[in-house]
Write a protein that holds these residues in place. Sequence first.
Motif, PDB file in Angstrom:
ATOM      1  N   ARG A 146      25.970  -6.461  11.100  1.00  0.00           N
ATOM      2  CA  ARG A 146      25.492  -5.090  10.906  1.00  0.00           C
ATOM      3  C   ARG A 146      26.546  -4.262  10.177  1.00  0.00           C
ATOM      4  NH1 ARG A 146      23.533  -2.168  16.193  1.00  0.00           N
ATOM      5  NH2 ARG A 146      22.003  -3.865  15.995  1.00  0.00           N
ATOM      6  N   ARG A 147      27.793  -4.426  10.556  1.00  0.00           N
ATOM      7  CA  ARG A 147      28.873  -3.687   9.904  1.00  0.00           C
ATOM      8  C   ARG A 147      28.923  -3.993   8.416  1.00  0.00           C
ATOM      9  NH1 ARG A 147      34.132  -4.464  13.868  1.00  0.00           N
ATOM     10  NH2 ARG A 147      33.310  -3.403  15.714  1.00  0.00           N
ATOM     11  N   LEU A 148      28.899  -5.286   8.088  1.00  0.00           N
ATOM     12  CA  LEU A 148      28.998  -5.686   6.679  1.00  0.00           C
ATOM     13  C   LEU A 148      27.766  -5.260   5.888  1.00  0.00           C
ATOM     14  CD1 LEU A 148      30.553  -9.256   7.088  1.00  0.00           C
ATOM     15  CD2 LEU A 148      31.698  -7.141   6.406  1.00  0.00           C
ATOM     16  N   SER A 149      26.596  -5.317   6.527  1.00  0.00           N
ATOM     17  CA  SER A 149      25.360  -4.916   5.835  1.00  0.00           C
ATOM     18  C   SER A 149      25.385  -3.434   5.499  1.00  0.00           C
ATOM     19  CB  SER A 149      24.141  -5.237   6.710  1.00  0.00           C
ATOM     20  OG  SER A 149      24.024  -6.621   6.926  1.00  0.00           O
ATOM     21  N   VAL A 150      25.806  -2.616   6.463  1.00  0.00           N
ATOM     22  CA  VAL A 150      25.857  -1.169   6.230  1.00  0.00           C
ATOM     23  C   VAL A 150      26.941  -0.836   5.203  1.00  0.00           C
ATOM     24  CG1 VAL A 150      26.357   1.058   7.295  1.00  0.00           C
ATOM     25  CG2 VAL A 150      24.925  -0.597   8.480  1.00  0.00           C
ATOM     26  N   ALA A 151      28.085  -1.533   5.276  1.00  0.00           N
ATOM     27  CA  ALA A 151      29.157  -1.290   4.304  1.00  0.00           C
ATOM     28  C   ALA A 151      28.685  -1.638   2.893  1.00  0.00           C
ATOM     29  CB  ALA A 151      30.392  -2.108   4.660  1.00  0.00           C
ATOM     30  N   ALA A 152      27.980  -2.768   2.760  1.00  0.00           N
ATOM     31  CA  ALA A 152      27.461  -3.171   1.452  1.00  0.00           C
ATOM     32  C   ALA A 152      26.437  -2.165   0.939  1.00  0.00           C
ATOM     33  CB  ALA A 152      26.838  -4.564   1.547  1.00  0.00           C
ATOM     34  N   PHE A 153      25.584  -1.673   1.833  1.00  0.00           N
ATOM     35  CA  PHE A 153      24.587  -0.664   1.450  1.00  0.00           C
ATOM     36  C   PHE A 153      25.266   0.618   0.988  1.00  0.00           C
ATOM     37  CE2 PHE A 153      22.173   3.108   2.810  1.00  0.00           C
ATOM     38  CZ  PHE A 153      21.049   2.970   2.001  1.00  0.00           C
ATOM     39  N   ALA A 154      26.286   1.054   1.728  1.00  0.00           N
ATOM     40  CA  ALA A 154      26.996   2.289   1.380  1.00  0.00           C
ATOM     41  C   ALA A 154      27.665   2.162   0.013  1.00  0.00           C
ATOM     42  CB  ALA A 154      28.040   2.611   2.457  1.00  0.00           C
ATOM     43  N   ILE A 155      28.335   1.044  -0.219  1.00  0.00           N
ATOM     44  CA  ILE A 155      29.005   0.825  -1.509  1.00  0.00           C
ATOM     45  C   ILE A 155      27.985   0.798  -2.639  1.00  0.00           C
ATOM     46  CG2 ILE A 155      30.318  -0.845  -2.870  1.00  0.00           C
ATOM     47  CD1 ILE A 155      31.727  -1.652  -0.245  1.00  0.00           C
ATOM     48  N   ALA A 156      26.866   0.109  -2.400  1.00  0.00           N
ATOM     49  CA  ALA A 156      25.827  -0.002  -3.430  1.00  0.00           C
ATOM     50  C   ALA A 156      25.256   1.372  -3.782  1.00  0.00           C
ATOM     51  CB  ALA A 156      24.717  -0.933  -2.956  1.00  0.00           C
ATOM     52  N   MET A 157      25.031   2.215  -2.782  1.00  0.00           N
ATOM     53  CA  MET A 157      24.473   3.539  -3.034  1.00  0.00           C
ATOM     54  C   MET A 157      25.445   4.433  -3.796  1.00  0.00           C
ATOM     55  SD  MET A 157      21.394   3.533  -2.117  1.00  0.00           S
ATOM     56  CE  MET A 157      21.155   5.276  -2.469  1.00  0.00           C
ATOM     57  N   VAL A 158      26.713   4.367  -3.425  1.00  0.00           N
ATOM     58  CA  VAL A 158      27.724   5.166  -4.140  1.00  0.00           C
ATOM     59  C   VAL A 158      27.805   4.736  -5.599  1.00  0.00           C
ATOM     60  CG1 VAL A 158      30.173   5.715  -4.309  1.00  0.00           C
ATOM     61  CG2 VAL A 158      29.061   5.674  -2.067  1.00  0.00           C
ATOM     62  N   LEU A 159      27.840   3.430  -5.818  1.00  0.00           N
ATOM     63  CA  LEU A 159      27.905   2.917  -7.196  1.00  0.00           C
ATOM     64  C   LEU A 159      26.646   3.268  -7.984  1.00  0.00           C
ATOM     65  CD1 LEU A 159      29.487  -0.618  -6.599  1.00  0.00           C
ATOM     66  CD2 LEU A 159      30.601   1.437  -7.493  1.00  0.00           C
ATOM     67  N   LEU A 160      25.502   3.263  -7.306  1.00  0.00           N
ATOM     68  CA  LEU A 160      24.246   3.600  -7.985  1.00  0.00           C
ATOM     69  C   LEU A 160      24.237   5.065  -8.413  1.00  0.00           C
ATOM     70  CD1 LEU A 160      21.537   2.400  -8.820  1.00  0.00           C
ATOM     71  CD2 LEU A 160      20.622   3.076  -6.589  1.00  0.00           C
ATOM     72  N   VAL A 161      24.674   5.936  -7.529  1.00  0.00           N
ATOM     73  CA  VAL A 161      24.749   7.363  -7.873  1.00  0.00           C
ATOM     74  C   VAL A 161      25.750   7.577  -9.012  1.00  0.00           C
ATOM     75  CG1 VAL A 161      25.388   9.658  -7.037  1.00  0.00           C
ATOM     76  CG2 VAL A 161      24.063   8.123  -5.574  1.00  0.00           C
ATOM     77  N   ALA A 162      26.902   6.922  -8.914  1.00  0.00           N
ATOM     78  CA  ALA A 162      27.915   7.039  -9.965  1.00  0.00           C
ATOM     79  C   ALA A 162      27.369   6.554 -11.306  1.00  0.00           C
ATOM     80  CB  ALA A 162      29.158   6.244  -9.579  1.00  0.00           C
ATOM     81  N   PHE A 163      26.666   5.431 -11.272  1.00  0.00           N
ATOM     82  CA  PHE A 163      26.085   4.889 -12.509  1.00  0.00           C
ATOM     83  C   PHE A 163      25.061   5.854 -13.099  1.00  0.00           C
ATOM     84  CE2 PHE A 163      22.701   2.479 -14.642  1.00  0.00           C
ATOM     85  CZ  PHE A 163      23.438   1.916 -15.682  1.00  0.00           C
ATOM     86  N   SER A 164      24.256   6.473 -12.227  1.00  0.00           N
ATOM     87  CA  SER A 164      23.239   7.403 -12.727  1.00  0.00           C
ATOM     88  C   SER A 164      23.876   8.574 -13.467  1.00  0.00           C
ATOM     89  CB  SER A 164      22.375   7.919 -11.571  1.00  0.00           C
ATOM     90  OG  SER A 164      23.071   8.873 -10.779  1.00  0.00           O
ATOM     91  N   ARG A 165      25.029   9.042 -12.987  1.00  0.00           N
ATOM     92  CA  ARG A 165      25.697  10.173 -13.628  1.00  0.00           C
ATOM     93  C   ARG A 165      26.265   9.794 -15.001  1.00  0.00           C
ATOM     94  NH1 ARG A 165      23.693  14.395 -12.159  1.00  0.00           N
ATOM     95  NH2 ARG A 165      25.539  15.690 -12.435  1.00  0.00           N
TER      96      ARG A 165
END
Length: 238
Positions: free
Chosen positions: A177-196
Amino acid sequence: MNRLAQSRLLRFIEARLTPGSEFGLHLTAGLALMVAGVSMFREIADAVGEQDDIARFDVHIAQWFNTHAFEPLTTIMLAITHTHGIVGMSIASTLLALWFWHKKAPYWLLSVLIVAPGGMLINVLLKNVYARPRPMFEEPLLTLATYSFPSGHTAASTLFYGLIASYVFTTSPYWKRRLSVAAFAIAMVLLVAFSRVYLGAHYVSDVLGAMTYSAGWLAICIAAVSTLRRRRAARRDQ
């Protein structure tokens, strides 16, 4: 150094690395992450200010995305970036705060109240200090009048998803669960950064700078709140 001084130094180091101590490992780790984040941000900011290689790289990447933008990717990126704007992140932070209140987690609720407003205040101050103009194009996908460095959307998403990941890492006993949430958080941050970057609202260094200072701010806030919780618990046990 005499034996007494050595003994005091060893006790100090041991106390800083003790997981259960109120001024122990959590505070040491928080300070270390804050220093690392600030140091990386300074390196990026100095490179931007000196118009170093990173500045030329910024312009090249920005021009490339503007030239090669296509549908439906542009619409998807607009949806992501607008969802993580001021209104969207304010609603998300409020819901997260209400959830912590419902879970009777007052110190995590306090973290939300400190992390989000403080991080965005820092962003406004940094934008005005560096006063970097946003990318300019003949046919822009998105037009904004404020300064570019560092990215506010990326900072907000780093703080929000980082706080969620920190909570799960601290409270969940399950590594998957820890690794899944960490991966999700990183993916979302990178996605927002990429969108900008894709939409031409920011340069690559803008989003990198936002990630680094936000990670440092998040780390020291969580460490400070954890220290407060441990101190109050220690006083109750006395």
